[in-house]
Design an enzyme around this catalytic site. Structure first.
Site, PDB file in Angstrom:
ATOM      1  N   CYS A   2       0.854  -1.185   0.000  1.00  0.00           N
ATOM      2  CA  CYS A   2       0.000   0.000   0.000  1.00  0.00           C
ATOM      3  C   CYS A   2       0.890   1.236   0.000  1.00  0.00           C
ATOM      4  CB  CYS A   2      -0.935   0.084   1.197  1.00  0.00           C
ATOM      5  SG  CYS A   2      -2.013  -1.325   1.378  1.00  0.00           S
ATOM      6  N   ARG A  27       3.615  -0.529  -4.914  1.00  0.00           N
ATOM      7  CA  ARG A  27       3.339  -1.031  -3.570  1.00  0.00           C
ATOM      8  C   ARG A  27       1.991  -1.733  -3.485  1.00  0.00           C
ATOM      9  NH1 ARG A  27       6.864   1.728   0.003  1.00  0.00           N
ATOM     10  NH2 ARG A  27       5.633   1.028   1.744  1.00  0.00           N
ATOM     11  N   TRP A  75      -2.999  -2.674  -1.592  1.00  0.00           N
ATOM     12  CA  TRP A  75      -2.761  -4.092  -1.828  1.00  0.00           C
ATOM     13  C   TRP A  75      -3.577  -4.804  -0.764  1.00  0.00           C
ATOM     14  CZ3 TRP A  75      -1.035  -8.432   0.708  1.00  0.00           C
ATOM     15  CH2 TRP A  75      -0.692  -9.531  -0.103  1.00  0.00           C
ATOM     16  N   ASN A 101      -1.164   2.146   5.863  1.00  0.00           N
ATOM     17  CA  ASN A 101      -0.352   1.073   5.282  1.00  0.00           C
ATOM     18  C   ASN A 101       0.109   0.211   6.442  1.00  0.00           C
ATOM     19  OD1 ASN A 101       1.588  -0.490   3.964  1.00  0.00           O
ATOM     20  ND2 ASN A 101       3.136   1.125   4.050  1.00  0.00           N
ATOM     21  N   GLY A 102      -0.079  -1.101   6.341  1.00  0.00           N
ATOM     22  CA  GLY A 102       0.344  -1.978   7.433  1.00  0.00           C
ATOM     23  C   GLY A 102      -0.810  -2.834   7.885  1.00  0.00           C
ATOM     24  N   GLU A 482      16.082 -19.004  -8.349  1.00  0.00           N
ATOM     25  CA  GLU A 482      15.624 -17.678  -8.800  1.00  0.00           C
ATOM     26  C   GLU A 482      14.898 -17.793 -10.151  1.00  0.00           C
ATOM     27  OE1 GLU A 482      14.964 -14.768  -7.964  1.00  0.00           O
ATOM     28  OE2 GLU A 482      15.089 -13.596  -9.808  1.00  0.00           O
ATOM     29  N   LYS A 486      11.125 -16.538 -10.859  1.00  0.00           N
ATOM     30  CA  LYS A 486      10.800 -15.556 -11.906  1.00  0.00           C
ATOM     31  C   LYS A 486       9.667 -16.087 -12.773  1.00  0.00           C
ATOM     32  CE  LYS A 486      12.083 -12.618 -11.277  1.00  0.00           C
ATOM     33  NZ  LYS A 486      12.874 -12.134 -10.212  1.00  0.00           N
ATOM     34  N   GLU A 489       6.296 -16.146 -10.798  1.00  0.00           N
ATOM     35  CA  GLU A 489       5.792 -14.805 -10.489  1.00  0.00           C
ATOM     36  C   GLU A 489       5.011 -14.175 -11.639  1.00  0.00           C
ATOM     37  OE1 GLU A 489       8.608 -11.951  -7.933  1.00  0.00           O
ATOM     38  OE2 GLU A 489       9.679 -12.936  -9.553  1.00  0.00           O
ATOM     39  N   HIS A 505      16.660 -37.923  -5.659  1.00  0.00           N
ATOM     40  CA  HIS A 505      16.035 -37.985  -4.329  1.00  0.00           C
ATOM     41  C   HIS A 505      14.587 -37.515  -4.355  1.00  0.00           C
ATOM     42  CE1 HIS A 505      19.856 -39.031  -2.601  1.00  0.00           C
ATOM     43  NE2 HIS A 505      20.424 -37.998  -3.215  1.00  0.00           N
ATOM     44  N   LYS A 604       5.230  -4.989  -5.140  1.00  0.00           N
ATOM     45  CA  LYS A 604       6.687  -4.913  -5.211  1.00  0.00           C
ATOM     46  C   LYS A 604       7.315  -4.869  -3.828  1.00  0.00           C
ATOM     47  CE  LYS A 604      10.539  -3.635  -7.623  1.00  0.00           C
ATOM     48  NZ  LYS A 604      10.987  -5.011  -7.796  1.00  0.00           N
TER      49      LYS A 604
HETATM   50  C1  G6P Z   1       8.642  -8.865  -3.218  1.00  0.00           C
HETATM   51  C2  G6P Z   1       9.046  -8.534  -4.635  1.00  0.00           C
HETATM   52  C3  G6P Z   1      10.295  -9.306  -5.007  1.00  0.00           C
HETATM   53  C4  G6P Z   1      11.397  -9.013  -4.016  1.00  0.00           C
HETATM   54  C5  G6P Z   1      10.954  -9.301  -2.577  1.00  0.00           C
HETATM   55  C6  G6P Z   1      11.954  -8.784  -1.563  1.00  0.00           C
HETATM   56  O1  G6P Z   1       8.236 -10.183  -3.151  1.00  0.00           O
HETATM   57  O2  G6P Z   1       7.999  -8.842  -5.534  1.00  0.00           O
HETATM   58  O3  G6P Z   1      10.703  -8.923  -6.292  1.00  0.00           O
HETATM   59  O4  G6P Z   1      12.504  -9.787  -4.314  1.00  0.00           O
HETATM   60  O5  G6P Z   1       9.723  -8.633  -2.307  1.00  0.00           O
HETATM   61  O6  G6P Z   1      11.977  -7.397  -1.632  1.00  0.00           O
HETATM   62  P1  G6P Z   1      13.202  -6.490  -1.255  1.00  0.00           P
HETATM   63  O7  G6P Z   1      12.748  -5.111  -1.578  1.00  0.00           O
HETATM   64  O8  G6P Z   1      13.413  -6.677   0.223  1.00  0.00           O
HETATM   65  O9  G6P Z   1      14.374  -6.921  -2.034  1.00  0.00           O
END
Ligand code: G6P
Length: 609
Positions: A2, A27, A75, A101-102, A482, A486, A489, A505, A604
């Protein structure tokens, strides 16, 4: 999660707030809303969806002169995205307007108490208790400020809050606990936002609120009160020490592609002034003041979330191999609740693009009283993590807008390589070669961009599978994790990352012709073992896309499809592998018609637990 934006001053409050909300959309983007006061009357507008929808509605209202406004982009945590659940929330008389926010952890209890006193609720949110509680406290307190402060004291949880009262059009009230809030100081005006990007066009003078601080802001001044210590706080405005350009799309169709393409300059910015092969030094100014303490560190615990966590895993391999210091990487969300021995000679290293991730902040807070060194690798300058760590290294990757992190990962891994080199004090044979290679990498990344057409073709070939396995060994292992993140996501395809050595395994049981594997099979001491894994997958009719090093012949013989990266050191391979995987996921998601910048259900910056 948010975003909050506020303005108090001369005019065009709503315009500023809406522009600010747009830059904070990363956000959250479920709904957006704004409240303002016009000629003593409150006006609130809310829309489900992106800020654009709110802007269109506001334009149709032709709101011109507004000297105060608060806005919010949401959000969803409590309740679906809907107009009723969108902020600002208000009391029944529609005189008090609140953005938040929170999370208010005791909202159920407060809601029940307020309902028993006749208050009725129109939303499912935790936030709505706040305006009602202020309303209740106004009945006994002498001023709005006192009622606001009393309300804040009654809340449990994490919050950044801003409130407006219709009878005080010259005041904006704000409070913060574990959620970021920055106040911009202008000439006869003040700006408010969850992060400085929303205000830096208007002023570079900022005041960061700290936990338990409540501020009463007017056009010409502000008073800050720490409600835990019951003291007035004097704060001088700080100058934003960077010329952060606002992220603009330019000719790119979306931010994700733009940010992937920024990788060469990202590496360049992360090494500029730090790597000096001529002088044989790796100098990290941000660590200067703790160099002595670093000499006594015999263990590093890295904490992070999401993509930053995977960068941390690459860092574990790098720091252990290059500097010989044991490293443990933990998900911040696990670390914060774990009871583990932690010696004074262990340093905690937080990695975060935004510098605002709630769990990573909590991990740093957990060790506050341990007297240990707290370091950071952060991209967002002036963010909470950047300010709460003893020392750190900025990524200098510039603003990252797309939810899926791409260039930030590249910057984090580059910085981790530099930290490893710096901590090695030149004692590793890799010292010079790695410095040289880091300088050569931007051009090698550009070579990958030249094969983007091939990566796109492969993405189209594989886009309709519903499962995907990513495997790798050593430096390729965190890359596999990773890569899987990706893909899930942004394409919503189920993807799992595994160490190739674990295939027998368990994961091998999933393999059939409908379950393809993305194998990281770049040159290195374990390549033959990964090639065997690929053969085992092929023997079970599994399709394989492999990443191999240019010039390699063995991988193409076993894998169905191969994408090549330029030759590089094993330690710098993650930087090139990551680009290929980012492009692959990007093209799959685009082919499926998804919004790559704003994937469903995500935000984000995850500022709540
Ligand atoms: C969210 C974002 C990711 C990011 C993660 C950690 O999940 O979508 O892209 O890697 O937060 O965020 P930070 O800002 O702490 O790297």
């Amino acid at each position: 999660m948010c975003g909050i934006v506020g303005y108090i001053g001369k005019t065009k409050a709503v315009d500023f707030v809406v522009d600010g909300l747009q830059s904070l959309e990363y956000r959250g983007y479920d709904s957006a809303g704004v409240s303002t006061i016009i000629d003593g009357q409150a006006v609130t507008t809310k829309q489900v969806g992106r800020v654009d929808a709110l802007r269109v509605e506001l334009e149709s209202l032709s709101i011109n002169k507004t000297a105060v406004a608060v806005g919010h982009t949401r959000w969803a945590t409590h309740g679906i995205p809907s107009v009723n659940n969108a902020h600002p929330h208000f009391n029944s008389d529609k005189t008090i307007f609140v953005v938040h926010n929170g999370i208010i952890e005791n909202y159920q209890e407060l809601r029940t108490m307020l309902q028993s006193k006749g208050y009725s609720f129109v939303s499912e949110t935790d936030t709505e208790v706040i305006p009602h509680l202020i309303d209740l406290n106004l009945k006994t307190e002498k001023s709005f400020q006192k009622a606001f402060e009393k309300t804040i004291e009654e809340l449990d949880g994490a919050y950044a809050i801003s409130a407006l009262h219709v009878s005080e059009p010259d005041s904006l009230y704000v409070a913060r606990l574990s959620s970021p809030l920055v106040i911009g100081v202008g000439d006869g005006e003040h700006f408010l936002a969850s992060d400085a990007t929303a205000i830096m066009d208007r002023t570079k003078k900022v005041i960061y609120l700290d936990d338990y601080e409540v501020a009463h802001i007017t056009p010409d001044g502000l008073k800050i009160h720490n409600i835990r210590d019951a003291v007035q706080v004097q704060k001088e405005a700080e100058l934003l020490d960077y010329d952060a350009e606002k992220a603009a799309l330019g000719d790119y169709p979306n931010f994700m592609l733009k940010e992937i393409h920024e990788a060469p300059q990202t590496i360049q910015s992360a090494i500029r002034g730090r790597i000096k092969p001529e002088a044989n030094t790796v100098k990290l100014g941000g660590l200067d003041n703790v160099m002595e303490q670093l000499q006594f560190i015999d263990r590093i615990v890295i904490v992070a979330c999401g993509t930053s966590y995977y960068a941390g895993l690459v860092g574990e391999y790098l720091i252990e191999e290059i500097a010989g210091i044991p490293v443990e990487v933990q998900l911040a969300s696990e670390f914060k609740y774990r009871n583990e021995p932690f010696s004074r000679s262990t340093a905690l290293l937080a990695i975060s693009q935004s510098g605002e991730t709630a769990d990573t902040i909590a991990a740093l807070k957990k060790v506050e009283s341990y007297g240990v060194l707290r370091l950071g690798i952060v991209n967002a300058v002036g963010s909470t993590i950047a300010r709460m760590t003893d020392a750190g290294v900025y990524c200098h990757a510039g603003p990252e807008q797309s939810v899926a992190s791409t260039k930030a990962f590249i910057a984090q891994v580059t910085v981790l390589t530099e930290i490893a080199l710096n901590l090695s004090e030149g004692r590793t044979p890799l010292y010079k070669p790695l410095m040289k290679e880091l300088q050569a990498l931007p051009d090698k990344v550009k070579q990958i961009f030249e094969s983007d057409g091939d990566i796109e073709k492969l993405a189209h070939k594989y886009k309709d599978y519903v499962d995907f396995l990513f495997i790798g060994r050593k430096y390729g292992y965190p890359c596999a994790l990773e890569g899987a993140l990706k893909l899930k996501e942004i394409s919503y395809i189920h993807a799992e990352g595994y160490s190739a050595g674990e295939m027998k395994h368990g994961p091998l049981a999933m393999i059939d012709k409908q379950f393809p594997t993305f194998a990281i099979a770049t040159d290195g001491e374990l390549l033959e073992k990964t090639v065997s894994n690929i053969e085992e997958i092929r023997a079970r009719k599994g399709k394989v896309v492999a990443i191999a090093t240019q010039g390699n012949k063995s991988v193409a013989k076993v894998a169905g499809d191969v994408i090549y990266i330029p030759e590089t050191l094993e330690q710098t391979q993650p930087l090139l592998i990551a680009i290929v995987m980012q492009l692959f996921s990007y093209h799959v998601a685009m082919a499926k018609g998804h919004n790559v910048d704003r994937p469903r259900n995500l935000a984000k910056s995850v500022t709540v637990e």
